[in-house]
Enzyme design. Structure first.
Site, mmCIF file in Angstrom:
data_model
loop_
_atom_site.group_PDB
_atom_site.id
_atom_site.type_symbol
_atom_site.label_atom_id
_atom_site.label_comp_id
_atom_site.label_asym_id
_atom_site.label_seq_id
_atom_site.Cartn_x
_atom_site.Cartn_y
_atom_site.Cartn_z
ATOM 1 N N GLU A 1 -1.382 77.494 18.708
ATOM 2 C CA GLU A 1 -1.870 78.294 17.580
ATOM 3 C C GLU A 1 -2.946 79.278 18.089
ATOM 4 O OE1 GLU A 1 -3.108 75.792 14.440
ATOM 5 O OE2 GLU A 1 -3.634 77.464 13.119
ATOM 6 N N ARG B 1 2.530 60.421 23.729
ATOM 7 C CA ARG B 1 3.238 59.489 22.838
ATOM 8 C C ARG B 1 4.739 59.490 23.071
ATOM 9 N NH1 ARG B 1 -0.833 61.643 20.107
ATOM 10 N NH2 ARG B 1 0.505 63.230 19.195
#
Ligand code: AMP
Length: 170
Positions: free
Chosen positions: A95, A58
């Protein structure tokens, strides 16, 4: 023109607990897109830029538009094995686990002044990895700019020492 009117929250995407900031309503509106480009250019002021580096995927939308306006080239940073020529890579922590980003090794020359762009600054790991990539190739990171910053994730702490700016903060 309120740019935030064109950012849509999608709950639990791509996984439970995440509120995804969807910029497709912004991209679907020509006036809002023009206004977002102006806002991003304002963040840069008049700092000279040799190339804009955009982060897959993006970051490509507004990265190319601001590069056009700055009269400079656009350089994509991509996920592994997408770029066809010789690449330089940088791993970064997620994560859970690790990911890698790549750039064409010949895309940046020593001393090039680089503007890094992505749509969203979240935890900052992605942008930090791209700063390292640019510097590995001898480029100077002039600014990292983002359409959206999720301030509660404190991503700019990872970008200490760099100029980090965003149009909209949540
Ligand atoms: P981070 O490395 O955590 O700063 O994540 C930044 C990257 O993940 C950017 O390329 C964003 O496009 C994407 N991203 C992270 N969180 C979100 C979110 N809540 N909404 C939309 N994109 C996100």
């Amino acid at each position: 023109m309120q740019l935030s009117d064109y950012i849509r929250d999608i709950q639990d995407f791509p996984k439970p607990g995440i509120v995804f900031k969807d910029i497709t309503p912004l991209l679907a509106n020509a006036e809002a897109t023009k206004s977002a480009v102006e806002a991003l250019l304002n963040l840069n002021g008049n700092q000279p830029i040799d190339a804009v580096v955009g982060i897959e995927s993006r970051g490509f939308f507004f990265g190319t538009l601001i590069a056009q306006r700055l009269n400079c080239g656009f350089i994509p940073v991509r996920k592994p094995n997408k770029l066809p020529a010789a690449t330089t890579s940088q791993s970064y922590k997620l994560e859970y686990g690790e990911d890698i980003l790549e750039i064409h090794t010949n895309a940046i020359k020593m001393g090039d002044r680089i503007l890094i762009h992505d749509d969203v600054l979240a935890t900052g790991g992605t942008a930090e990895a791209v700063c390292k990539l640019v510097e590995k190739l001898g480029g100077e990171v002039v600014q990292c700019n983002f359409l959206i910053e999720l301030t509660f994730l404190e991503g700019r702490r990872k970008l200490k020492g760099y100029q980090a700016k965003s149009v909209l903060s949540y």
